[in-house]
Design a protein around this motif. Structure first.
Motif, PDB file in Angstrom:
ATOM      1  N   ILE A   1     -31.044  -9.353 -35.205  1.00 27.19           N
ATOM      2  CA  ILE A   1     -29.946  -8.850 -36.034  1.00 27.19           C
ATOM      3  C   ILE A   1     -30.437  -8.574 -37.449  1.00 27.19           C
ATOM      4  O   ILE A   1     -30.133  -7.532 -38.036  1.00 27.19           O
ATOM      5  CB  ILE A   1     -28.770  -9.846 -36.043  1.00 27.19           C
ATOM      6  CG1 ILE A   1     -28.071  -9.850 -34.688  1.00 27.19           C
ATOM      7  CG2 ILE A   1     -27.774  -9.508 -37.151  1.00 27.19           C
ATOM      8  CD1 ILE A   1     -27.072 -10.980 -34.513  1.00 27.19           C
ATOM      9  N   THR A   2     -31.196  -9.497 -38.004  1.00 26.35           N
ATOM     10  CA  THR A   2     -31.714  -9.320 -39.360  1.00 26.35           C
ATOM     11  C   THR A   2     -32.599  -8.088 -39.447  1.00 26.35           C
ATOM     12  O   THR A   2     -32.472  -7.281 -40.379  1.00 26.35           O
ATOM     13  CB  THR A   2     -32.499 -10.575 -39.793  1.00 26.35           C
ATOM     14  OG1 THR A   2     -31.641 -11.714 -39.688  1.00 26.35           O
ATOM     15  CG2 THR A   2     -33.001 -10.435 -41.210  1.00 26.35           C
ATOM     16  N   ILE A   3     -33.478  -7.908 -38.487  1.00 30.02           N
ATOM     17  CA  ILE A   3     -34.359  -6.739 -38.474  1.00 30.02           C
ATOM     18  C   ILE A   3     -33.539  -5.460 -38.331  1.00 30.02           C
ATOM     19  O   ILE A   3     -33.783  -4.466 -39.033  1.00 30.02           O
ATOM     20  CB  ILE A   3     -35.412  -6.867 -37.363  1.00 30.02           C
ATOM     21  CG1 ILE A   3     -36.391  -7.989 -37.692  1.00 30.02           C
ATOM     22  CG2 ILE A   3     -36.152  -5.550 -37.147  1.00 30.02           C
ATOM     23  CD1 ILE A   3     -37.308  -8.373 -36.564  1.00 30.02           C
ATOM     24  N   ALA A   4     -32.544  -5.470 -37.438  1.00 27.66           N
ATOM     25  CA  ALA A   4     -31.714  -4.283 -37.224  1.00 27.66           C
ATOM     26  C   ALA A   4     -30.953  -3.906 -38.491  1.00 27.66           C
ATOM     27  O   ALA A   4     -30.874  -2.717 -38.852  1.00 27.66           O
ATOM     28  CB  ALA A   4     -30.745  -4.515 -36.071  1.00 27.66           C
TER      29      ALA A   4
ATOM     30  N   LEU B   1     -31.801  -4.633 -41.583  1.00 24.77           N
ATOM     31  CA  LEU B   1     -32.763  -4.144 -42.571  1.00 24.77           C
ATOM     32  C   LEU B   1     -33.222  -2.721 -42.248  1.00 24.77           C
ATOM     33  O   LEU B   1     -33.454  -1.918 -43.165  1.00 24.77           O
ATOM     34  CB  LEU B   1     -33.951  -5.093 -42.663  1.00 24.77           C
ATOM     35  CG  LEU B   1     -33.647  -6.448 -43.302  1.00 24.77           C
ATOM     36  CD1 LEU B   1     -34.873  -7.357 -43.226  1.00 24.77           C
ATOM     37  CD2 LEU B   1     -33.178  -6.288 -44.735  1.00 24.77           C
ATOM     38  N   VAL B   2     -33.348  -2.389 -40.975  1.00 28.59           N
ATOM     39  CA  VAL B   2     -33.694  -1.021 -40.579  1.00 28.59           C
ATOM     40  C   VAL B   2     -32.584  -0.065 -40.997  1.00 28.59           C
ATOM     41  O   VAL B   2     -32.844   1.019 -41.545  1.00 28.59           O
ATOM     42  CB  VAL B   2     -33.979  -0.930 -39.063  1.00 28.59           C
ATOM     43  CG1 VAL B   2     -34.013   0.509 -38.582  1.00 28.59           C
ATOM     44  CG2 VAL B   2     -35.275  -1.638 -38.734  1.00 28.59           C
ATOM     45  N   VAL B   3     -31.337  -0.451 -40.757  1.00 31.29           N
ATOM     46  CA  VAL B   3     -30.204   0.377 -41.168  1.00 31.29           C
ATOM     47  C   VAL B   3     -30.226   0.574 -42.681  1.00 31.29           C
ATOM     48  O   VAL B   3     -30.051   1.691 -43.176  1.00 31.29           O
ATOM     49  CB  VAL B   3     -28.861  -0.245 -40.718  1.00 31.29           C
ATOM     50  CG1 VAL B   3     -27.688   0.503 -41.340  1.00 31.29           C
ATOM     51  CG2 VAL B   3     -28.746  -0.237 -39.209  1.00 31.29           C
TER      52      VAL B   3
ATOM     53  N   ALA C   1     -27.141  -2.236 -34.255  1.00 24.33           N
ATOM     54  CA  ALA C   1     -26.963  -3.482 -35.007  1.00 24.33           C
ATOM     55  C   ALA C   1     -25.593  -4.095 -34.737  1.00 24.33           C
ATOM     56  O   ALA C   1     -25.472  -5.307 -34.514  1.00 24.33           O
ATOM     57  CB  ALA C   1     -27.146  -3.227 -36.500  1.00 24.33           C
ATOM     58  N   VAL C   2     -24.565  -3.278 -34.729  1.00 26.23           N
ATOM     59  CA  VAL C   2     -23.212  -3.787 -34.457  1.00 26.23           C
ATOM     60  C   VAL C   2     -23.125  -4.325 -33.037  1.00 26.23           C
ATOM     61  O   VAL C   2     -22.523  -5.386 -32.798  1.00 26.23           O
ATOM     62  CB  VAL C   2     -22.156  -2.684 -34.707  1.00 26.23           C
ATOM     63  CG1 VAL C   2     -20.796  -3.087 -34.171  1.00 26.23           C
ATOM     64  CG2 VAL C   2     -22.070  -2.370 -36.191  1.00 26.23           C
ATOM     65  N   LEU C   3     -23.719  -3.635 -32.074  1.00 28.33           N
ATOM     66  CA  LEU C   3     -23.716  -4.105 -30.685  1.00 28.33           C
ATOM     67  C   LEU C   3     -24.394  -5.462 -30.560  1.00 28.33           C
ATOM     68  O   LEU C   3     -23.867  -6.370 -29.902  1.00 28.33           O
ATOM     69  CB  LEU C   3     -24.407  -3.079 -29.786  1.00 28.33           C
ATOM     70  CG  LEU C   3     -24.497  -3.445 -28.314  1.00 28.33           C
ATOM     71  CD1 LEU C   3     -23.118  -3.462 -27.690  1.00 28.33           C
ATOM     72  CD2 LEU C   3     -25.403  -2.454 -27.606  1.00 28.33           C
ATOM     73  N   ILE C   4     -25.538  -5.630 -31.209  1.00 27.83           N
ATOM     74  CA  ILE C   4     -26.244  -6.907 -31.162  1.00 27.83           C
ATOM     75  C   ILE C   4     -25.421  -8.009 -31.819  1.00 27.83           C
ATOM     76  O   ILE C   4     -25.354  -9.135 -31.319  1.00 27.83           O
ATOM     77  CB  ILE C   4     -27.630  -6.774 -31.827  1.00 27.83           C
ATOM     78  CG1 ILE C   4     -28.502  -5.813 -31.041  1.00 27.83           C
ATOM     79  CG2 ILE C   4     -28.314  -8.110 -31.962  1.00 27.83           C
ATOM     80  CD1 ILE C   4     -28.792  -6.245 -29.623  1.00 27.83           C
ATOM     81  N   ILE C   5     -24.760  -7.693 -32.932  1.00 29.10           N
ATOM     82  CA  ILE C   5     -23.916  -8.682 -33.615  1.00 29.10           C
ATOM     83  C   ILE C   5     -22.755  -9.102 -32.726  1.00 29.10           C
ATOM     84  O   ILE C   5     -22.427 -10.286 -32.621  1.00 29.10           O
ATOM     85  CB  ILE C   5     -23.428  -8.141 -34.972  1.00 29.10           C
ATOM     86  CG1 ILE C   5     -24.603  -8.036 -35.937  1.00 29.10           C
ATOM     87  CG2 ILE C   5     -22.326  -9.020 -35.547  1.00 29.10           C
ATOM     88  CD1 ILE C   5     -24.300  -7.267 -37.205  1.00 29.10           C
ATOM     89  N   VAL C   6     -22.136  -8.139 -32.059  1.00 28.21           N
ATOM     90  CA  VAL C   6     -21.010  -8.456 -31.167  1.00 28.21           C
ATOM     91  C   VAL C   6     -21.481  -9.301 -29.991  1.00 28.21           C
ATOM     92  O   VAL C   6     -20.826 -10.283 -29.619  1.00 28.21           O
ATOM     93  CB  VAL C   6     -20.322  -7.157 -30.688  1.00 28.21           C
ATOM     94  CG1 VAL C   6     -19.355  -7.430 -29.552  1.00 28.21           C
ATOM     95  CG2 VAL C   6     -19.607  -6.485 -31.850  1.00 28.21           C
TER      96      VAL C   6
END
Length: 69
Positions: free
Chosen positions: A10-13, A15-17, A53-58
């Protein structure tokens, strides 16, 4: 929490965004031929990365509520 793989992903995603967003804003502010050719492509990549990123967070939040993360 820092040892959980989902948290690291999530953190990497995120930061990529952020990186894609800052790059897009920078090219927009500078203007020029590169911006005219690539502005939509850059923002499209930001949307894809943001959706991931949102999908991974969910998934992370749902997994936590179910007790398997």
């Amino acid at each position: 929490m820092l040892r959980e793989p989902f948290f690291i992903v999530i953190t990497i995603a995120v930061l990529v965004v952020l990186g894609i967003l800052l790059f897009g804003i920078g090219t927009f502010a500078k203007g020029g031929d590169f911006n005219r050719r690539n502005a939509n492509r850059i923002m499209r990549w930001r949307i894809y990365a943001q959706a991931f990123a949102v999908l991974i967070i969910v998934i992370f939040a749902w997994g936590r509520s179910q007790g398997w993360i």
